[in-house]
Design a protein around this motif. Sequence first.
Motif, PDB file in Angstrom:
ATOM      1  N   TRP A 156       0.828  -1.070   0.302  1.00 54.56           N
ATOM      2  CA  TRP A 156      -0.038  -0.443  -0.242  1.00 54.56           C
ATOM      3  C   TRP A 156       1.471   1.012  -0.181  1.00 54.56           C
ATOM      4  O   TRP A 156       2.016   1.528   0.966  1.00 54.56           O
ATOM      5  N   LEU A 159      -1.969   8.518  -0.551  1.00 52.37           N
ATOM      6  CA  LEU A 159      -2.006   9.823  -1.498  1.00 52.37           C
ATOM      7  C   LEU A 159      -1.638  11.146  -1.447  1.00 52.37           C
ATOM      8  O   LEU A 159      -1.264  11.216   0.212  1.00 52.37           O
ATOM      9  N   SER A 255      -7.213   0.639  -6.763  1.00 55.59           N
ATOM     10  CA  SER A 255      -6.455   0.746  -8.043  1.00 55.59           C
ATOM     11  C   SER A 255      -6.733   2.192  -7.752  1.00 55.59           C
ATOM     12  O   SER A 255      -5.972   2.985  -8.168  1.00 55.59           O
ATOM     13  N   ASN A 256      -8.383   2.593  -8.038  1.00 57.62           N
ATOM     14  CA  ASN A 256      -8.189   3.820  -7.574  1.00 57.62           C
ATOM     15  C   ASN A 256      -9.240   3.905  -6.784  1.00 57.62           C
ATOM     16  O   ASN A 256      -9.974   5.415  -6.415  1.00 57.62           O
ATOM     17  N   GLY A 257      -9.300   3.334  -5.506  1.00 53.31           N
ATOM     18  CA  GLY A 257     -10.481   4.320  -4.542  1.00 53.31           C
ATOM     19  C   GLY A 257     -11.346   3.905  -4.201  1.00 53.31           C
ATOM     20  O   GLY A 257     -12.779   4.666  -3.435  1.00 53.31           O
ATOM     21  N   ARG A 302      -3.943   3.299  -2.055  1.00 56.41           N
ATOM     22  CA  ARG A 302      -3.753   2.797  -3.423  1.00 56.41           C
ATOM     23  C   ARG A 302      -3.032   1.718  -2.725  1.00 56.41           C
ATOM     24  O   ARG A 302      -1.622   1.843  -2.315  1.00 56.41           O
ATOM     25  N   ASP A 304      -0.480  -2.131  -4.343  1.00 55.48           N
ATOM     26  CA  ASP A 304       0.154  -2.839  -5.339  1.00 55.48           C
ATOM     27  C   ASP A 304       0.243  -4.254  -6.029  1.00 55.48           C
ATOM     28  O   ASP A 304      -0.226  -4.464  -4.746  1.00 55.48           O
TER      29      ASP A 304
END
Length: 688
Positions: A156, A159, A255-257, A302, A304
């Motif tokens: 994680w 942002l 990936s985009n929340g 976000r 990975d």
Amino acid sequence: MDSNDEIPTGSPFHSGEVELQHKLGVADRMEQFGRRVIRDHMPEQHRDFFEQLPFVVAGTVDSQGDVWATVLAGTPGFMQSPDPRQLTINAPYDPSDPAITGRKNGDAIGLLGIELHSRRRNRMNGAIGAVSENGFTVEVEHSFGNCPQYIQTRNWHALSPEDQTTPATEQLTALDDDAYAAISAADTFFVASYIDLEDGRREVDASHRGGKPGFVRIGDDGVLTIPDFAGNLHFNTLGNFLRNPRAGLVFVDFSNGDMLHMTGSADVILESPDIAAFQGAERLWTFTPQKIVRRKAAFPLRFDFLDWSPNSLMTGDWDQAAQRRKAAEQGSTWRPLKVSKIVDESSVIRSFYLEPVDDAGLIANLAGQHLPIRVQPDPDAPAVIRTYTLSSAPSDGTYRISVKKEGLVSSYLHDQVAVGSIIDARPPAGNFTIDAGERRPAVLMAAGVGITPMLAMLRHIVYEGLRTRHIRPTIFFYAARNKAERAFDDELGSLLARAGGAVRVIRLLEDGEGAEQGVDFEVLGRVDMDLLRAALGFDDYDFLMCGPPPFMQAIYNGLRGLSIADHRIHAEAFGPASLKRQVETTPGVQLAPAATKPVAVAFAASGKEARWAPEIGSLLDLAEARGLTPEFSCRGGSCGTCRTKILAGAVTYPEQPAFQTESDEALICCAVPAAENGDGPARLILEL
């Protein structure tokens, strides 16, 4: 976890969980387990664990009784545990979050702390204490760890302030295309459930669900169907559903929340063809959305993707399940299978891998079952039916028969069948199978090509053991004439390595020339009672064996001589030279007496009639004498190829056959008419 921590009094599970545990036969074991691991406070490692997390899953219930799931995030340390019975969550109030809006002191809450990169997770249920604009506290009621299964690993990152946007909230009346796409692509979601106890208290639970992308099926009516895999056997969520069929789900797009919240009704399904069709599913549950909230970019973290959970990869998908259902709908009809691969396993054994030529899948076999096949070695002669035991496990997704060259059909397979050849087959059948989840140790014994069902069983034991985190203790005795004829050395070595000590293999060679003891084999000679006594000590085992009739009869007699119960000894034997047991019938089953006078037999499909007499033999013998050519293979009641519907009358057997039929079916290869009305005139009608 400190084993000296105080354990709460009373049952650690509520009635819904216990009800489901009883239905599945694990209640006593889980009662003892629950008392060890479920606590009324947070152990120190749980407190430290929550404090290091960047997010937590929460489940709550609103004023209308709807349950919601959400995910709260912050900089690690946003959760603090000042003492073992309290957790403070410093998450700013968000009025768009349906799970947090209106929460007040005393409301029940369920929390799941989960660390995706390490697959650690802990559950904590309690009640909301003080509430402020900056967060709230939780008074601990239950705290317990969870297994790491079905968690995909992810890293994680938070942002930056400039990358954060104001979440956009939408109220949906039904799943739209975006929601459908998000659910269909998800490999993870979180679920909340709750019950109201008789004393007025409410208990809420939050949990994780994971699988391959698309493991959640969306029906045309918008109902979600979720396979339930082997887990920790607590059944917190499903137990709640039995008492109160309300559920809250949240799907997070890592990936985009984006967050998709849903609340609605749930239904637990313990019996369905879909359960058998979906690899790894032990039950199903459905969810019907009633209220839907989408919050775009609401999750400030976000992730990975790193790697799949090995347990997730051991499960199927709904496309595969649909293919299996389609294949099952074809019943017991012959269907063409294509030879996709051929492998020489030894100097005398060759394996043939078979796959469908149509868009239907393969009906899953049970480990140890056989496959009836139909081939035509002579183009000018009728097709011939044989049954070959599958050496593949249910999880393999393919059929594999491993054939020793020693007869008409086996020679045809070895000499003429190539990759791309078509072989007709019926669905797998047979009662010689094994339960990989049984706790009692298993002893497998094989001689020569008798390895085939044992290999399927061993593959199943190891695969299911890895999937469920308990490999059934197994000892495998494998005898071969010499090293060149022995098959599957590499495969056995791989299974041993994966089993991690739960499986032991003892290899025997009659002729040790060119082989080194301790490297290529353990024992020179044959499997006999002296070897079994030395290796086993005769504790409580299930014995399973396959090989030449003299081998199996000698072992069977020896085991019975040691007072091993007949029902603990299982064998696969084809043909008239089947195993002769010391009991004539299955325990509790009384065979009807055979007719001693002639009986009229009608073959309905062919319109022919014949008169059976005791000296004729079986009903198959009678049919052949009348010019009929019914399908058969073993002629010993082992394979089920000859089973035929009984339209009127009754049959019996001189000896109990190994293959189990329905009450209106007969194995004509070994069945005879049963005596009726004091052995007076009788009539038997078969669907032939």
